[in-house]
Design an enzyme around this catalytic site. Structure first.
Site, PDB file in Angstrom:
ATOM      1  N   MET A   1      29.455  38.884  44.980  1.00 22.67           N
ATOM      2  CA  MET A   1      30.422  38.184  44.371  1.00 22.67           C
ATOM      3  C   MET A   1      30.775  36.711  45.280  1.00 22.67           C
ATOM      4  O   MET A   1      31.856  36.085  44.880  1.00 22.67           O
ATOM      5  CB  MET A   1      31.132  38.476  43.549  1.00 22.67           C
ATOM      6  CG  MET A   1      30.754  39.568  42.415  1.00 22.67           C
ATOM      7  SD  MET A   1      31.650  39.980  40.897  1.00 22.67           S
ATOM      8  CE  MET A   1      33.193  40.720  41.736  1.00 22.67           C
ATOM      9  N   GLY A   2      30.232  36.706  46.436  1.00 20.11           N
ATOM     10  CA  GLY A   2      30.631  35.746  47.468  1.00 20.11           C
ATOM     11  C   GLY A   2      32.149  36.252  48.003  1.00 20.11           C
ATOM     12  O   GLY A   2      32.478  37.397  48.056  1.00 20.11           O
TER      13      GLY A   2
ATOM     14  N   HIS B   1      29.924  42.559  54.096  1.00 21.43           N
ATOM     15  CA  HIS B   1      28.729  41.971  53.330  1.00 21.43           C
ATOM     16  C   HIS B   1      27.725  41.536  54.431  1.00 21.43           C
ATOM     17  O   HIS B   1      26.315  41.871  54.090  1.00 21.43           O
ATOM     18  CB  HIS B   1      29.042  40.481  52.317  1.00 21.43           C
ATOM     19  CG  HIS B   1      30.044  40.574  51.424  1.00 21.43           C
ATOM     20  ND1 HIS B   1      31.194  40.304  51.355  1.00 21.43           N
ATOM     21  CD2 HIS B   1      29.834  41.286  50.213  1.00 21.43           C
ATOM     22  CE1 HIS B   1      31.894  40.432  50.137  1.00 21.43           C
ATOM     23  NE2 HIS B   1      31.032  40.978  49.495  1.00 21.43           N
TER      24      HIS B   1
HETATM   25  O1  PAF Z   1      30.062  44.780  44.352  1.00 28.31           O
HETATM   26  C1  PAF Z   1      29.767  43.556  43.826  1.00 28.31           C
HETATM   27  O2  PAF Z   1      30.009  42.487  44.326  1.00 28.31           O
HETATM   28  C2  PAF Z   1      29.417  43.412  42.230  1.00 28.31           C
HETATM   29  O3  PAF Z   1      29.901  44.479  41.502  1.00 28.31           O
HETATM   30  C3  PAF Z   1      27.727  43.072  42.170  1.00 28.31           C
HETATM   31  C4  PAF Z   1      27.217  44.477  42.527  1.00 28.31           C
HETATM   32  C5  PAF Z   1      27.375  41.983  42.898  1.00 28.31           C
HETATM   33  C6  PAF Z   1      27.490  42.770  40.782  1.00 28.31           C
HETATM   34  O4  PAF Z   1      28.278  41.789  40.264  1.00 28.31           O
END
Ligand code: PAF
Length: 282
Positions: A30-31, A37
């Protein structure tokens, strides 16, 4: 790194990767990207030729009183980080691209069993939104491997079950929790913490570690351990949501003779909801 925002540009880029014979790993996000990440992107690069990342703040997984509008959106900084990490493609769709007729009119994928406890109990409908969007993104990107962080361990289990139940042709890979030097699990929501709250926040991980130590030393009364941990969190300034010891495969409440368990905690500090977990093999 290429950035695409619609399905035809995504398909065109994916067709090029396929023609070159490249395998793909997919990291949905979700950025507001942080080192956690980036560790998923790095795992992707170790497992596949090409890493595709998505950034989509998914309205379907936010409850009516949650932080959808306030959720941090930092696209240019995210692009720079992904570029530096070696991702090949970023898919950053608009809500209209994912939900052309609106969220309420969209088909949902509901994973039973794992979704009504822990965060599912506190955030009704949250996991329906997660599984629906992840299913759609997996169909759009059609990767060989998809990679998720273990901080959201319940989410990872929900996605694994969805992929198994629906025979989705993708391998799901979990990556261990990335932490700050003081132990706080990295999260996009950490940015909401005031300096004073940020000082207190590592206490959540410490409570998990203390509980794990008691279990390793033979404590068997799990309910009492959880109650003690909640009391300590409250005394430290948290508002605990849950602190539970569950089996790490099916999320049933753990018993002392279970061998694969996880301790799950969620607590608010001020307005910020933090979650963390610790997996234990006994
Ligand atoms: O973990 C996240 O950031 C969100 O839940 C995902 C897996 C991108 C789904 O929107």
């Amino acid at each position: 790194m290429e950035v695409v925002t619609n399905l035809s540009a995504l398909n065109e880029a994916l067709a090029r990767f396929e023609a070159a014979g490249n395998s793909t790993a997919f990291v949905p996000t979700m950025g507001n990207l942080h080192a956690g990440h980036i560790s998923l992107v790095e795992r992707g690069l170790a497992l596949a030729d090409t890493v595709v990342v998505s950034i989509f703040v998914n309205p379907m997984q936010f409850g009516p009183s949650e932080d959808l509008d306030a959720y941090p959106r930092t696209l240019q900084a995210d692009i720079d980080k992904l570029q530096a990490a070696g991702a090949a493609l970023l898919f950053a769709p608009s809500p209209d691209c994912i939900y052309p007729d609106g969220v309420a009119a969209h088909t949902q994928v509901i994973v039973p069993g794992l979704t009504d406890v822990l965060c599912g109990a506190s955030r009704p409908g949250h996991f329906d939104g997660v599984s629906s969007v992840v299913c759609k993104l997996l169909n759009m990107v059609a990767p060989d491997i998809a990679i998720f962080g273990e901080k959201d361990l319940q989410q990872l289990l929900v996605i694994r079950k969805m992929v198994t139940d629906l025979c989705l042709p993708v391998r799901i890979e979990g990556v261990g929790i990335a932490r700050d030097t003081d132990g706080l699990a990295l999260s996009s929501r950490n940015g909401y913490l005031s300096p004073a709250e940020r000082e207190v926040a590592p206490g959540l991980q410490h409570s998990l570690q203390m509980c794990a130590e008691h279990i390793r030393n033979g404590a068997q009364n799990f309910a009492a351990l959880c109650q003690d941990a909640k009391s300590s969190l409250s005394a430290a300034g948290f508002t605990p949501d849950y602190f539970e010891i569950r089996r790490s495969n099916d999320l049933q409440l753990a018993r002392p003779d279970d061998t694969s368990i996880a301790i799950f905690a969620a607590a608010k500090l001020g307005k910020t909801r933090l979650i963390d977990n610790l997996q234990l093999t006994l």
